[in-house]
Design an enzyme around this catalytic site. Structure first.
Site, mmCIF file in Angstrom:
data_model
loop_
_atom_site.group_PDB
_atom_site.id
_atom_site.type_symbol
_atom_site.label_atom_id
_atom_site.label_comp_id
_atom_site.label_asym_id
_atom_site.label_seq_id
_atom_site.Cartn_x
_atom_site.Cartn_y
_atom_site.Cartn_z
ATOM 1 N N VAL A 106 -5.320 2.721 5.696
ATOM 2 C CA VAL A 106 -4.156 3.308 5.966
ATOM 3 C C VAL A 106 -3.094 3.690 4.945
ATOM 4 C CG1 VAL A 106 -2.245 3.685 7.653
ATOM 5 C CG2 VAL A 106 -4.494 2.349 8.283
ATOM 6 N N CYS A 107 -2.680 5.089 4.603
ATOM 7 C CA CYS A 107 -1.901 5.231 3.678
ATOM 8 C C CYS A 107 -2.534 4.777 2.283
ATOM 9 C CB CYS A 107 -0.560 4.355 4.199
ATOM 10 S SG CYS A 107 0.990 5.270 3.335
ATOM 11 N N THR A 108 -1.264 4.242 1.694
ATOM 12 C CA THR A 108 -1.599 3.672 0.248
ATOM 13 C C THR A 108 -2.552 2.214 0.096
ATOM 14 O OG1 THR A 108 0.206 2.345 -0.104
ATOM 15 C CG2 THR A 108 0.350 4.528 -0.743
#
Length: 229
Positions: free
Chosen positions: A103-105
């Site tokens: 998720v995300c970075t």
């Protein structure tokens, strides 16, 4: 799910992760009846980027083989890139897991572990350049599914990704029941959830204050590349 077919899903913890990156997917996948465990360097409480304290269940060295691995992102991802025990855990588990998700970075941690080389992937829109520098093919989608790796864009996209994983694990109706149970039918008050839609001044402000803007080095190097020399 019966005990005989129990799915083991692990969530990586590190200091400074974004709370929703973890809690959103955990809430959905735990509702499948899967066994969900939180895994970290040690069993001490881990603080998210805004002070939520989370208790690990297992350490990287004691965690058994997982069926699914989920890696969140957040400001702490920068330091986690140098956490060799974490990176080795991600690489080791991913070699045998059915799916590895970020998720995300968290996608940058997957890239650091060697999972995204020349593979299509997504991350937070501010981190796309960094994802490219780490060898992935940045893809501007909410969720990118390139079996056996699944990546989600920034923060809230982890809920979408987890619903797709739930469908893959237990079928579409099971995922739909979870979506209805959590009443996931968003109606945001502003149409500003992507850089293509948000006002220019809002986008420019986030770009200029982003940790990725601050971390840029001369000659186009990422900080990780610069410091590893």
């Amino acid at each position: 799910m019966s005990d005989e077919t129990e799915i083991l899903i692990g969530f990586v913890l590190f200091s400074g992760l974004t709370g929703l990156d973890l809690i959103g997917p955990h809430e959905i996948l735990a509702r499948l009846g899967a066994k969900c465990v939180l895994v970290a360097n040690n069993l001490e409480p881990v603080s998210t980027s805004h002070g939520l304290r989370v208790l690990p269940d297992l350490t990287f060295s004691t965690c058994p083989q997982l069926n699914v691995l989920v890696v969140p992102g957040g400001p702490g991802q920068e330091q986690a890139m140098y956490n060799e025990e974490l990176i080795s855990f991600v690489a080791r588990q991913s070699a045998k897991s059915r799916w590895t998700a970020s998720v995300c970075t968290g996608a940058l941690l997957l890239a650091r572990a060697g999972l995204l080389m020349q593979r299509h992937a997504t991350t937070h829109w501010l981190a796309m350049d960094e994802l490219h520098r780490l060898g992935a093919i940045p893809t501007n989608k909410r969720v990118v599914w390139e079996d056996p790796v699944v990546t989600a864009a920034g923060v809230s996209a982890g809920i979408d990704m987890a619903l797709q994983l739930a469908s893959a694990l237990a079928g579409q109706q099971a995922a739909q029941r979870i979506q209805l149970a959590i009443e996931y039918d968003p109606e945001p008050p502003f149409d500003a959830g992507s850089p293509d839609k948000a006002p220019k001044e809002v986008v420019d402000h986030l770009r200029s204050t982003s940790r990725f803007a601050r971390d840029k080095k001369c000659n186009g190097e990422s900080r990780l590349e610069h410091e590893s020399r």
